[in-house]
Design an enzyme around this catalytic site. Structure first.
Site, mmCIF file in Angstrom:
data_model
loop_
_atom_site.group_PDB
_atom_site.id
_atom_site.type_symbol
_atom_site.label_atom_id
_atom_site.label_comp_id
_atom_site.label_asym_id
_atom_site.label_seq_id
_atom_site.Cartn_x
_atom_site.Cartn_y
_atom_site.Cartn_z
ATOM 1 N N TYR A 80 -0.454 8.587 -2.305
ATOM 2 C CA TYR A 80 -0.574 8.544 -4.042
ATOM 3 C C TYR A 80 -1.570 9.240 -4.666
ATOM 4 O O TYR A 80 -1.570 9.420 -5.727
ATOM 5 C CB TYR A 80 -0.426 7.091 -4.263
ATOM 6 C CG TYR A 80 0.650 6.357 -4.044
ATOM 7 C CD1 TYR A 80 1.756 6.599 -3.528
ATOM 8 C CD2 TYR A 80 1.136 4.874 -4.838
ATOM 9 C CE1 TYR A 80 3.106 6.156 -3.120
ATOM 10 C CE2 TYR A 80 2.060 4.092 -4.596
ATOM 11 C CZ TYR A 80 3.327 4.802 -3.933
ATOM 12 O OH TYR A 80 4.298 4.122 -3.640
ATOM 13 N N GLY A 81 -2.671 9.481 -3.847
ATOM 14 C CA GLY A 81 -4.160 9.821 -4.244
ATOM 15 C C GLY A 81 -4.049 11.010 -5.186
ATOM 16 O O GLY A 81 -4.794 10.970 -6.089
ATOM 17 N N ASP A 100 0.855 -1.156 -0.175
ATOM 18 C CA ASP A 100 0.159 -0.093 0.010
ATOM 19 C C ASP A 100 1.040 1.230 -0.039
ATOM 20 O O ASP A 100 2.222 0.911 0.319
ATOM 21 C CB ASP A 100 -0.964 0.029 1.383
ATOM 22 C CG ASP A 100 -1.790 1.359 1.405
ATOM 23 O OD1 ASP A 100 -2.393 1.532 0.074
ATOM 24 O OD2 ASP A 100 -1.928 1.975 2.483
ATOM 25 N N SER A 101 0.537 2.269 -0.372
ATOM 26 C CA SER A 101 1.051 3.507 -0.442
ATOM 27 C C SER A 101 1.578 3.829 1.101
ATOM 28 O O SER A 101 2.328 4.737 1.088
ATOM 29 C CB SER A 101 0.191 4.726 -0.964
ATOM 30 O OG SER A 101 -1.045 4.682 -0.337
ATOM 31 N N GLU A 117 -6.297 9.805 8.761
ATOM 32 C CA GLU A 117 -4.689 9.868 9.370
ATOM 33 C C GLU A 117 -4.598 10.672 10.694
ATOM 34 O O GLU A 117 -3.573 10.299 11.464
ATOM 35 C CB GLU A 117 -3.815 10.174 8.292
ATOM 36 C CG GLU A 117 -3.898 8.954 7.283
ATOM 37 C CD GLU A 117 -2.616 8.804 6.170
ATOM 38 O OE1 GLU A 117 -1.667 9.611 6.320
ATOM 39 O OE2 GLU A 117 -2.318 7.878 5.931
ATOM 40 N N THR A 173 -5.339 3.321 -5.408
ATOM 41 C CA THR A 173 -4.974 4.252 -6.208
ATOM 42 C C THR A 173 -3.906 3.369 -7.190
ATOM 43 O O THR A 173 -3.872 3.610 -8.396
ATOM 44 C CB THR A 173 -4.138 5.419 -5.598
ATOM 45 O OG1 THR A 173 -5.266 5.899 -4.799
ATOM 46 C CG2 THR A 173 -3.694 6.409 -6.465
ATOM 47 N N CYS A 193 -3.846 -1.030 -2.399
ATOM 48 C CA CYS A 193 -3.834 0.389 -2.539
ATOM 49 C C CYS A 193 -4.698 0.481 -3.544
ATOM 50 O O CYS A 193 -4.443 -0.021 -4.946
ATOM 51 C CB CYS A 193 -2.554 1.078 -2.806
ATOM 52 S SG CYS A 193 -2.752 2.883 -3.022
ATOM 53 N N CYS A 219 -11.194 2.878 -1.297
ATOM 54 C CA CYS A 219 -9.971 3.277 -0.744
ATOM 55 C C CYS A 219 -9.751 2.609 0.583
ATOM 56 O O CYS A 219 -10.658 2.335 1.572
ATOM 57 C CB CYS A 219 -10.150 5.112 -0.419
ATOM 58 S SG CYS A 219 -8.751 5.742 0.404
ATOM 59 N N THR A 220 -8.349 2.568 0.689
ATOM 60 C CA THR A 220 -7.970 1.873 2.020
ATOM 61 C C THR A 220 -8.528 2.238 3.436
ATOM 62 O O THR A 220 -9.032 1.447 4.250
ATOM 63 C CB THR A 220 -6.374 1.622 2.168
ATOM 64 O OG1 THR A 220 -5.933 3.068 1.901
ATOM 65 C CG2 THR A 220 -5.885 0.697 1.115
ATOM 66 N N HIS A 221 -8.486 3.522 3.378
ATOM 67 C CA HIS A 221 -8.817 4.403 4.674
ATOM 68 C C HIS A 221 -10.396 4.249 4.928
ATOM 69 O O HIS A 221 -10.687 4.693 6.084
ATOM 70 C CB HIS A 221 -8.293 5.770 4.474
ATOM 71 C CG HIS A 221 -6.968 5.989 4.437
ATOM 72 N ND1 HIS A 221 -6.187 5.311 3.716
ATOM 73 C CD2 HIS A 221 -5.968 6.352 5.515
ATOM 74 C CE1 HIS A 221 -4.776 5.522 3.994
ATOM 75 N NE2 HIS A 221 -4.741 6.371 5.011
HETATM 76 N N1 DGL Z 1 -4.274 3.743 -0.224
HETATM 77 C C1 DGL Z 1 -4.783 4.880 -0.790
HETATM 78 C C2 DGL Z 1 -6.001 4.181 -1.742
HETATM 79 O O1 DGL Z 1 -6.304 2.902 -1.303
HETATM 80 C C3 DGL Z 1 -5.431 5.893 0.046
HETATM 81 C C4 DGL Z 1 -3.797 6.801 0.265
HETATM 82 C C5 DGL Z 1 -3.218 7.442 -0.730
HETATM 83 O O2 DGL Z 1 -3.969 8.388 -1.241
HETATM 84 O O3 DGL Z 1 -2.046 7.180 -0.949
HETATM 85 O O4 DGL Z 1 -6.196 4.592 -2.712
#
Ligand code: DGL
Length: 274
Positions: free
Chosen positions: A45-46, A13-14, A161, A78, A76, A193-195
């Site tokens: 990364y988004g 993941d990012s 976060e 993204t 991730c 999205c992971t979060h």
């Molecule tokens: N892990 C990214 C996703 O699932 C979210 C965080 C990022 O933007 O890097 O898209």
């Protein structure tokens, strides 16, 4: 070169959001060894360009391959949206024809298409994920009659976060972002999205019980289980001693806490350079 039954599953993941996905995967498939890599030095990364996301993701995949992984999950969204296709169609056949890289978008899409009754599906994600149109493309491949409504929610990752998931700010941002999707009368909402899994309860409260929420952790875990049943040649290579290893590209107290929060138990990542 590692031998048979000696390869951990790689999860990338990012940052640390992918630990939320790994948590569910480990719950469902605890017998396997896992190596997690979070690119905390370069997250998020988004909002980056496709070119950069592809470059970073390829470096991460290379690192996990060097750790002996023959199967890597891009946790991730993204990276799955912007890099997975190119890695699967160009990079792997050329350099690693025996190895596999999978993403999180197709599992979520398959589940959403399966459960949607009205064929009106909403998707939320980072700017990169939403502008890539990856979710829409994959949904329409499965059923071209489905109507897809998307919304980028750039404030939600920083809200999670910074530990604000339960705050009034989170409430306001979610309500604002989801309003246009609710007006489109969606019956299914993909949290792309992971979060966003962290915000699931809040989102559920806001959208009400009429809308089915697809949160990726459990879905990805179930689909991975199914994938490994269908691919015994890959399953047989996976090491089964229940070990977990964590790597990050940056580490400080905040990351350490965040990682443990996402994984649901304390983790001790090692810092590496990509
Ligand atoms: N892990 C990214 C996703 O699932 C979210 C965080 C990022 O933007 O890097 O898209």
């Amino acid at each position: 070169m590692r031998g048979n039954k000696d390869c951990p599953i790689g999860v990338f993941d990012s940052g640390f959001g992918g630990l939320e996905i790994l948590k569910q995967v480990v719950k469902c498939l605890p017998q396997y060894d896992y190596v997690y890599l979070g690119d905390t030095a370069r997250t998020p990364y988004g909002s980056r360009s496709q070119e950069v996301i592809l470059k970073f993701t390829q470096q991460a995949v290379d690192f996990l391959f060097q750790q002996g992984c023959h199967l890597v999950i891009l946790a991730c969204n993204t990276a799955s949206a912007e890099a997975l296709c190119k890695i699967q169609q160009g990079y792997l056949p050329k350099y690693y024809p025996q190895r596999r890289v999978l993403g999180v978008i197709i599992p979520a899409v398959e589940k959403a298409v399966e459960v949607s009754q009205t064929g009106r599906i909403g998707v939320v994600g980072t700017e990169g994920t939403i502008t890539s149109l990856a979710f829409e493309r994959e949904i329409l491949k499965l059923n071209p009659k489905i109507k897809v409504f998307q919304k980028a929610c750039p404030l939600l990752v920083p809200i999670v976060e910074n530990g604000e998931s339960k705050s009034a700010i989170a409430n306001l941002a979610i309500k604002n972002y989801l309003k246009p999707l609710l007006l489109k009368k969606i019956d299914t909402l993909i949290l792309g999205c992971t979060h966003y899994g962290f915000l699931e309860k809040k989102i559920k409260k806001i959208v009400g019980s009429q809308i089915t929420i697809i949160s990726e952790g459990k879905v990805v875990a179930d689909k991975l289980k199914d994938y490994l049943l269908r691919h015994p040649e890959i399953e047989q290579q996976i090491k089964k001693t229940g070990q977990r290893q964590f790597f990050t590209t940056d580490l400080n107290d905040k990351f350490q806490k965040l990682g443990s929060l996402f994984f649901g138990q304390p983790i001790k990542p090692q810092k590496i350079e990509l």
